[in-house]
Design a protein around this motif. Sequence first.
Motif, PDB file in Angstrom:
ATOM      1  N   ARG A   1       0.849  -1.201   0.000  1.00 46.32           N
ATOM      2  CA  ARG A   1       0.000   0.000   0.000  1.00 46.32           C
ATOM      3  C   ARG A   1       0.881   1.246   0.000  1.00 46.32           C
ATOM      4  NH1 ARG A   1      -5.326   0.822   2.215  1.00 46.32           N
ATOM      5  NH2 ARG A   1      -5.663   2.750   3.372  1.00 46.32           N
TER       6      ARG A   1
ATOM      7  N   ASN B   1      -1.430   6.607   2.113  1.00 41.33           N
ATOM      8  CA  ASN B   1      -2.851   6.257   2.193  1.00 41.33           C
ATOM      9  C   ASN B   1      -3.188   5.818   3.620  1.00 41.33           C
ATOM     10  OD1 ASN B   1      -5.471   5.708   1.604  1.00 41.33           O
ATOM     11  ND2 ASN B   1      -5.069   4.048   0.155  1.00 41.33           N
TER      12      ASN B   1
ATOM     13  N   ARG C   1     -15.781   8.921   1.174  1.00 43.40           N
ATOM     14  CA  ARG C   1     -15.982   7.634   0.494  1.00 43.40           C
ATOM     15  C   ARG C   1     -17.374   7.144   0.825  1.00 43.40           C
ATOM     16  NH1 ARG C   1     -12.453   2.453   2.131  1.00 43.40           N
ATOM     17  NH2 ARG C   1     -13.745   2.555   4.007  1.00 43.40           N
TER      18      ARG C   1
ATOM     19  N   SER D   1      -9.156  12.727   0.582  1.00 43.84           N
ATOM     20  CA  SER D   1      -8.840  11.444   1.177  1.00 43.84           C
ATOM     21  C   SER D   1      -7.824  10.804   0.234  1.00 43.84           C
ATOM     22  CB  SER D   1     -10.113  10.613   1.230  1.00 43.84           C
ATOM     23  OG  SER D   1      -9.876   9.400   1.869  1.00 43.84           O
TER      24      SER D   1
ATOM     25  N   GLY E   1      -6.820   7.999  -0.334  1.00 42.66           N
ATOM     26  CA  GLY E   1      -7.262   6.778  -1.005  1.00 42.66           C
ATOM     27  C   GLY E   1      -7.980   7.044  -2.316  1.00 42.66           C
TER      28      GLY E   1
HETATM   29  P1  AMP Z   1      -9.356   0.967   3.278  1.00 44.72           P
HETATM   30  O1  AMP Z   1      -9.496   0.755   4.733  1.00 44.72           O
HETATM   31  O2  AMP Z   1      -8.131   0.416   2.636  1.00 44.72           O
HETATM   32  O3  AMP Z   1     -10.569   0.495   2.551  1.00 44.72           O
HETATM   33  O4  AMP Z   1      -9.237   2.529   3.050  1.00 44.72           O
HETATM   34  C1  AMP Z   1      -9.495   3.472   4.056  1.00 44.72           C
HETATM   35  C2  AMP Z   1     -10.002   4.730   3.419  1.00 44.72           C
HETATM   36  O5  AMP Z   1     -10.152   5.760   4.396  1.00 44.72           O
HETATM   37  C3  AMP Z   1      -9.049   5.259   2.372  1.00 44.72           C
HETATM   38  O6  AMP Z   1      -9.788   5.773   1.287  1.00 44.72           O
HETATM   39  C4  AMP Z   1      -8.327   6.361   3.117  1.00 44.72           C
HETATM   40  O7  AMP Z   1      -7.781   7.320   2.250  1.00 44.72           O
HETATM   41  C5  AMP Z   1      -9.429   6.906   4.020  1.00 44.72           C
HETATM   42  N1  AMP Z   1      -8.881   7.551   5.209  1.00 44.72           N
HETATM   43  C6  AMP Z   1      -8.309   6.952   6.264  1.00 44.72           C
HETATM   44  N2  AMP Z   1      -7.861   7.867   7.157  1.00 44.72           N
HETATM   45  C7  AMP Z   1      -8.172   9.077   6.653  1.00 44.72           C
HETATM   46  C8  AMP Z   1      -7.986  10.419   7.102  1.00 44.72           C
HETATM   47  N3  AMP Z   1      -7.363  10.701   8.249  1.00 44.72           N
HETATM   48  N4  AMP Z   1      -8.452  11.409   6.321  1.00 44.72           N
HETATM   49  C9  AMP Z   1      -9.078  11.137   5.156  1.00 44.72           C
HETATM   50  N5  AMP Z   1      -9.287   9.890   4.680  1.00 44.72           N
HETATM   51  C10 AMP Z   1      -8.836   8.867   5.411  1.00 44.72           C
END
Ligand code: AMP
Length: 358
Positions: free
Chosen positions: A66, A70, A203, A238, A240
């Motif tokens: 990863r 992210n 998201r 975000s 991600g």
């Molecule tokens: P995943 O758990 O791999 O499905 O992805 C977690 C999602 O939450 C991703 O899109 C990250 O970019 C988003 N995310 C996690 N922490 C933050 C944060 N502090 N600010 C914005 N987005 C976050």
Amino acid sequence: MADSLARRTIILRVDGENPESEKISVAAEIIRKGGLVAFPTETVYGLGADALNPNAVKGIYLAKMRPLDNPIIVHVANREDVYRLAAEVPRAAEKLMETFWPGPLTLVLKASNIVPRITTGGLDTVAIRMPRHKVALALIRVSERPIAAPSANLAGRPSPTLAEHVIRDLYGRIDAIIDAGPTNIGVESTVLDLTQDPPQILRPGGVTYEDLRDVLGRVSIHPAAASISEIHIRYARSPGMKHKHYAPRAEMVVVEGDLETIIRKVRDLAEQYTRAGRKVGILATDESMQKYSSGIVKSLGSRSNLAIAARNLFRLLREFDEEGVDVIIAEGVPEEGLGLAIMNRLRRAAGYNIIKAE
Ligand code: AMP
Ligand code: MG
């Protein structure tokens, strides 16, 4: 795969309704020692590590490959932990926790200084949720640690809704996999940024925009969350949002419009691709699947029950890959309720290869 990443992976089969405490203890001990455990939540399988141990969290990034910018969602089993992990907990956050926790809603809040920067991908905010799955809650409680856990897939691949998907992507790269059968919701949590006014959906996921609006009054949706085009990704808040995601190995296209025009366009495309010698997969719905005579046809379920469609989505994308399909043609669904999350995943899985059927 670098040898330094190699780990012996144990598989623990657990009863999702009545998790056996000896097995949870084994997994919890791995978490306490800084190891990596994949476990089921109600959304998808997560890859967990002690959220407050930077080395353990680094292991998640390495195992999944990863990108380090992210950030990872921190999972808790009680609300008190939110007050330790966040520097500020606004009234709206408390209201949302009361209404939707445990459940598929992640809250982005200002981070306290106990949260390592590797967990937040270098941001000054932290994303927190309380899952509604007995195994996930038991693991967090027994390990006595908040657990950082992204989806338990290799970065970029469809998220895992079965332990078999985790085994395929991560076996030999992590310490344990807890198998408690299929996950219920099938798409990830909704990520809601509470440092914005009004709160903003980063998201779309298991808790819908409509649900949030009913509780908060005002909610915005980040343009990239609908994922209509890649252009919006430049403004990603975000991290991600900007990374490749959910992608099957096959090329993929999403056909959007009303059902009749979708069906016509999907048939045309399927014939064209088949004539060109390509193995075609069609991601259809119960209402349309009889209309296709070429390609391997799989149904997400009925258009009148998007909860089932969400549950089936990632598994079917992986099945097309297993069956060696070259190109997946997916029908779009309306963006109401869970439809917003489904369309976000489909469009991103297709790399924004979207056709408006007319
Ligand atoms: P995943 O758990 O791999 O499905 O992805 C977690 C999602 O939450 C991703 O899109 C990250 O970019 C988003 N995310 C996690 N922490 C933050 C944060 N502090 N600010 C914005 N987005 C976050
Ligand atoms: Mg993920």
